[in-house]
Design a protein around this motif. Sequence first.
Motif, PDB file in Angstrom:
ATOM      1  N   ALA A  98      -2.718   7.424 -10.336  1.00 52.03           N
ATOM      2  CA  ALA A  98      -3.661   7.704  -9.256  1.00 52.03           C
ATOM      3  C   ALA A  98      -3.712   6.521  -8.294  1.00 52.03           C
ATOM      4  O   ALA A  98      -3.525   5.361  -8.695  1.00 52.03           O
ATOM      5  CB  ALA A  98      -5.046   7.978  -9.833  1.00 52.03           C
ATOM      6  N   SER A  99      -3.948   6.805  -7.034  1.00 52.23           N
ATOM      7  CA  SER A  99      -3.990   5.743  -6.030  1.00 52.23           C
ATOM      8  C   SER A  99      -5.047   4.702  -6.379  1.00 52.23           C
ATOM      9  O   SER A  99      -6.192   5.038  -6.702  1.00 52.23           O
ATOM     10  CB  SER A  99      -4.292   6.326  -4.644  1.00 52.23           C
ATOM     11  OG  SER A  99      -4.492   5.285  -3.710  1.00 52.23           O
ATOM     12  N   ARG A 100      -4.633   3.445  -6.328  1.00 49.57           N
ATOM     13  CA  ARG A 100      -5.548   2.324  -6.542  1.00 49.57           C
ATOM     14  C   ARG A 100      -5.809   1.563  -5.243  1.00 49.57           C
ATOM     15  O   ARG A 100      -6.246   0.418  -5.261  1.00 49.57           O
ATOM     16  CB  ARG A 100      -4.970   1.381  -7.602  1.00 49.57           C
ATOM     17  CG  ARG A 100      -4.992   1.957  -9.007  1.00 49.57           C
ATOM     18  CD  ARG A 100      -4.422   0.974 -10.032  1.00 49.57           C
ATOM     19  NE  ARG A 100      -5.052  -0.329  -9.959  1.00 49.57           N
ATOM     20  CZ  ARG A 100      -6.204  -0.655 -10.553  1.00 49.57           C
ATOM     21  NH1 ARG A 100      -6.843   0.248 -11.273  1.00 49.57           N
ATOM     22  NH2 ARG A 100      -6.701  -1.874 -10.442  1.00 49.57           N
ATOM     23  N   SER A 101      -5.526   2.217  -4.114  1.00 51.13           N
ATOM     24  CA  SER A 101      -5.663   1.547  -2.826  1.00 51.13           C
ATOM     25  C   SER A 101      -7.086   1.065  -2.584  1.00 51.13           C
ATOM     26  O   SER A 101      -7.300  -0.058  -2.096  1.00 51.13           O
ATOM     27  CB  SER A 101      -5.226   2.482  -1.695  1.00 51.13           C
ATOM     28  OG  SER A 101      -3.855   2.789  -1.800  1.00 51.13           O
ATOM     29  N   ALA A 102      -8.083   1.894  -2.904  1.00 50.37           N
ATOM     30  CA  ALA A 102      -9.473   1.508  -2.659  1.00 50.37           C
ATOM     31  C   ALA A 102      -9.852   0.280  -3.480  1.00 50.37           C
ATOM     32  O   ALA A 102     -10.510  -0.645  -2.982  1.00 50.37           O
ATOM     33  CB  ALA A 102     -10.407   2.677  -2.970  1.00 50.37           C
ATOM     34  N   ALA A 152       2.768 -11.839  -5.128  1.00 50.20           N
ATOM     35  CA  ALA A 152       2.380 -10.542  -4.575  1.00 50.20           C
ATOM     36  C   ALA A 152       0.931 -10.230  -4.942  1.00 50.20           C
ATOM     37  O   ALA A 152       0.495 -10.484  -6.074  1.00 50.20           O
ATOM     38  CB  ALA A 152       3.301  -9.451  -5.102  1.00 50.20           C
ATOM     39  N   PHE A 153       0.209  -9.647  -3.998  1.00 51.75           N
ATOM     40  CA  PHE A 153      -1.168  -9.235  -4.259  1.00 51.75           C
ATOM     41  C   PHE A 153      -1.203  -7.950  -5.086  1.00 51.75           C
ATOM     42  O   PHE A 153      -2.099  -7.741  -5.893  1.00 51.75           O
ATOM     43  CB  PHE A 153      -1.891  -9.019  -2.923  1.00 51.75           C
ATOM     44  CG  PHE A 153      -3.372  -8.857  -3.025  1.00 51.75           C
ATOM     45  CD1 PHE A 153      -4.215  -9.952  -2.917  1.00 51.75           C
ATOM     46  CD2 PHE A 153      -3.944  -7.605  -3.232  1.00 51.75           C
ATOM     47  CE1 PHE A 153      -5.594  -9.811  -3.014  1.00 51.75           C
ATOM     48  CE2 PHE A 153      -5.321  -7.443  -3.334  1.00 51.75           C
ATOM     49  CZ  PHE A 153      -6.148  -8.553  -3.224  1.00 51.75           C
ATOM     50  N   ASN A 154      -0.213  -7.070  -4.866  1.00 52.13           N
ATOM     51  CA  ASN A 154      -0.200  -5.773  -5.540  1.00 52.13           C
ATOM     52  C   ASN A 154       0.080  -5.942  -7.036  1.00 52.13           C
ATOM     53  O   ASN A 154       1.060  -6.581  -7.436  1.00 52.13           O
ATOM     54  CB  ASN A 154       0.857  -4.870  -4.905  1.00 52.13           C
ATOM     55  CG  ASN A 154       0.805  -3.451  -5.437  1.00 52.13           C
ATOM     56  OD1 ASN A 154       1.071  -3.194  -6.607  1.00 52.13           O
ATOM     57  ND2 ASN A 154       0.466  -2.512  -4.580  1.00 52.13           N
ATOM     58  N   GLU A 161       0.629   6.780   2.741  1.00 54.53           N
ATOM     59  CA  GLU A 161       0.439   5.673   3.692  1.00 54.53           C
ATOM     60  C   GLU A 161      -0.192   6.161   4.983  1.00 54.53           C
ATOM     61  O   GLU A 161      -1.101   5.512   5.529  1.00 54.53           O
ATOM     62  CB  GLU A 161       1.786   4.997   3.939  1.00 54.53           C
ATOM     63  CG  GLU A 161       2.265   4.220   2.723  1.00 54.53           C
ATOM     64  CD  GLU A 161       3.748   3.892   2.745  1.00 54.53           C
ATOM     65  OE1 GLU A 161       4.183   3.083   1.914  1.00 54.53           O
ATOM     66  OE2 GLU A 161       4.478   4.445   3.599  1.00 54.53           O
ATOM     67  N   TYR A 162       0.264   7.317   5.495  1.00 49.83           N
ATOM     68  CA  TYR A 162      -0.366   7.882   6.699  1.00 49.83           C
ATOM     69  C   TYR A 162      -1.846   8.171   6.451  1.00 49.83           C
ATOM     70  O   TYR A 162      -2.683   8.006   7.345  1.00 49.83           O
ATOM     71  CB  TYR A 162       0.340   9.170   7.113  1.00 49.83           C
ATOM     72  CG  TYR A 162       1.536   8.961   8.017  1.00 49.83           C
ATOM     73  CD1 TYR A 162       1.383   8.444   9.309  1.00 49.83           C
ATOM     74  CD2 TYR A 162       2.816   9.287   7.591  1.00 49.83           C
ATOM     75  CE1 TYR A 162       2.477   8.261  10.145  1.00 49.83           C
ATOM     76  CE2 TYR A 162       3.922   9.109   8.419  1.00 49.83           C
ATOM     77  CZ  TYR A 162       3.743   8.592   9.691  1.00 49.83           C
ATOM     78  OH  TYR A 162       4.828   8.407  10.517  1.00 49.83           O
ATOM     79  N   ARG A 163      -2.165   8.585   5.233  1.00 50.80           N
ATOM     80  CA  ARG A 163      -3.539   8.957   4.913  1.00 50.80           C
ATOM     81  C   ARG A 163      -4.433   7.731   4.724  1.00 50.80           C
ATOM     82  O   ARG A 163      -5.599   7.727   5.131  1.00 50.80           O
ATOM     83  CB  ARG A 163      -3.529   9.817   3.637  1.00 50.80           C
ATOM     84  CG  ARG A 163      -4.899  10.336   3.202  1.00 50.80           C
ATOM     85  CD  ARG A 163      -4.784  11.313   2.043  1.00 50.80           C
ATOM     86  NE  ARG A 163      -4.220  10.697   0.839  1.00 50.80           N
ATOM     87  CZ  ARG A 163      -3.022  10.962   0.351  1.00 50.80           C
ATOM     88  NH1 ARG A 163      -2.211  11.822   0.979  1.00 50.80           N
ATOM     89  NH2 ARG A 163      -2.599  10.369  -0.746  1.00 50.80           N
ATOM     90  N   MET A 211       0.842  -1.187   0.000  1.00 55.37           N
ATOM     91  CA  MET A 211       0.000   0.000   0.000  1.00 55.37           C
ATOM     92  C   MET A 211       0.883   1.245   0.000  1.00 55.37           C
ATOM     93  O   MET A 211       1.861   1.336   0.736  1.00 55.37           O
ATOM     94  CB  MET A 211      -0.915  -0.012   1.229  1.00 55.37           C
ATOM     95  CG  MET A 211      -1.801  -1.253   1.333  1.00 55.37           C
ATOM     96  SD  MET A 211      -2.928  -1.454  -0.054  1.00 55.37           S
ATOM     97  CE  MET A 211      -4.015  -0.046   0.216  1.00 55.37           C
ATOM     98  N   GLY A 212       0.553   2.204  -0.835  1.00 58.07           N
ATOM     99  CA  GLY A 212       1.363   3.401  -0.990  1.00 58.07           C
ATOM    100  C   GLY A 212       2.362   3.312  -2.117  1.00 58.07           C
ATOM    101  O   GLY A 212       3.194   4.206  -2.290  1.00 58.07           O
TER     102      GLY A 212
END
Length: 251
Positions: free
Chosen positions: A42-46, A199-201, A81-83, A28-29
Amino acid sequence: MHLHFIESGPALLVEQDRRVLVVADLHMGIESGLERHGVHIASRSAVRIARVVACIEEMKPDLLLLLGDVKHNVPVTSRQEYRELPGTLATLRERVPLAVVPGNHDGGIGRFLEPGELLPPGGAVIDGVGYLHGHTRPDPELFGRLIILGHHHPVVSLVDAVGCAARARPAYLYSGLDAGCEVETPPGGNRTRLLFIPAFNEFAGGIDVGRLSESGLGPLSRCIERETAEVFLADGTYVGSPATLSPAGGG
């Protein structure tokens, strides 16, 4: 013991006394890490965590085990990552109990975890199975059993008769310990087996299974029995051994 390969992860369900869902190398991050190298995504974290949640809902595990490199940036923790990490981990633990085996990217991960969720960096035994990220030497307790580990990001490129290779695909590599590997003597003389999981990512990249034993990425990578090891795709399809799947020019 039953192992269920989850292609949509890729992830693994280990069913013994409990159902343990194993997810390795979330990273993540990673998007902020790529941005520092000039790659803007763009973040794909969600979306990534939605895939984990889908695995949870499908497999209904008793425990979610994150097998290291939950976060990406080292040696610091990025603003991304903090966010994102607090909400990400809350989303997971509200659905299933959570445990984390820390990886080499996980410095400071403890600040985001609740008491009891952080396991030792040398790995842990859960229901008779050893779990390890893979960058450190295992705790001696892990030998003499199946050890499931991440860190190496195994992939396989399937080559046809005319030498055309398909896109590298996530892979699992199952092996005994090579006879020349210097490790602790297992208690009771039980055989140690290794299962390297992908790896999942989706941006994490990988090491071809034919070169994994030469990668030097972790203490156990040199212990792979190249000739007898077995390689499986993310859906559990058996495709051969590292020796027969070595890419052109590989060792």
